[in-house]
Write a protein that holds these residues in place. Sequence first.
Motif, PDB file in Angstrom:
ATOM      1  N   SER A   2     -10.257  -2.066  -2.396  1.00 43.19           N
ATOM      2  CA  SER A   2      -9.565  -0.658  -2.619  1.00 43.19           C
ATOM      3  C   SER A   2      -8.593  -0.514  -2.219  1.00 43.19           C
ATOM      4  N   ALA A   3      -8.026   0.778  -2.452  1.00 45.65           N
ATOM      5  CA  ALA A   3      -6.457   1.119  -1.734  1.00 45.65           C
ATOM      6  C   ALA A   3      -6.800   1.432  -0.313  1.00 45.65           C
ATOM      7  N   ILE A   4      -8.112   1.787  -0.085  1.00 45.10           N
ATOM      8  CA  ILE A   4      -8.085   2.502   1.262  1.00 45.10           C
ATOM      9  C   ILE A   4      -8.275   1.521   2.429  1.00 45.10           C
ATOM     10  N   PHE A   5      -8.410   0.324   1.867  1.00 44.82           N
ATOM     11  CA  PHE A   5      -8.605  -1.003   3.002  1.00 44.82           C
ATOM     12  C   PHE A   5      -7.512  -1.763   3.043  1.00 44.82           C
ATOM     13  N   ASN A   6      -6.598  -1.556   2.221  1.00 42.96           N
ATOM     14  CA  ASN A   6      -5.425  -2.391   2.079  1.00 42.96           C
ATOM     15  C   ASN A   6      -4.050  -1.603   2.218  1.00 42.96           C
ATOM     16  N   PHE A   7      -3.480  -1.669   3.660  1.00 44.20           N
ATOM     17  CA  PHE A   7      -2.421  -0.758   3.930  1.00 44.20           C
ATOM     18  C   PHE A   7      -1.247  -0.729   2.850  1.00 44.20           C
ATOM     19  N   GLN A   8      -0.822  -1.802   2.273  1.00 43.13           N
ATOM     20  CA  GLN A   8       0.327  -1.651   1.464  1.00 43.13           C
ATOM     21  C   GLN A   8      -0.007  -0.827   0.090  1.00 43.13           C
ATOM     22  N   SER A   9      -1.472  -0.958  -0.391  1.00 45.52           N
ATOM     23  CA  SER A   9      -1.835  -0.228  -1.482  1.00 45.52           C
ATOM     24  C   SER A   9      -1.906   1.225  -1.064  1.00 45.52           C
ATOM     25  N   LEU A  10      -2.418   1.508  -0.027  1.00 47.22           N
ATOM     26  CA  LEU A  10      -2.377   2.871   0.584  1.00 47.22           C
ATOM     27  C   LEU A  10      -1.188   3.588   0.528  1.00 47.22           C
ATOM     28  N   LEU A  11      -0.202   2.995   1.009  1.00 47.13           N
ATOM     29  CA  LEU A  11       1.087   3.461   0.882  1.00 47.13           C
ATOM     30  C   LEU A  11       1.638   3.600  -0.284  1.00 47.13           C
ATOM     31  N   CYS A  12       1.440   2.510  -1.255  1.00 47.08           N
ATOM     32  CA  CYS A  12       1.744   2.890  -2.432  1.00 47.08           C
ATOM     33  C   CYS A  12       1.301   3.991  -3.253  1.00 47.08           C
TER      34      CYS A  12
END
Length: 72
Positions: A2-12
């Motif tokens: 999930s994008a919540i648990f991955n900082f790069q995905s959350l930032l994106c």
Amino acid sequence: MSAIFNFQSLLCVVLLLICTCAYIRSFMPSLLDRQKTGILGTFWKMARIGERKSPWVAAACIIMAVNVLFMT
């Protein structure tokens, strides 16, 4: 993952939301200006960040694009 648990995905996701809200507000300001509080007010705030900090947001988008294309 999930994008919540991955900082790069959350930032994106956050950068894409800021750019999308600023783009929508440039064409239809009344759509985002109606709700300035609550959950929908978050989109208004992201549009304001995209407008006022546009050089910094653009630089962050370019850095994120290079990171996604070449580093992963």
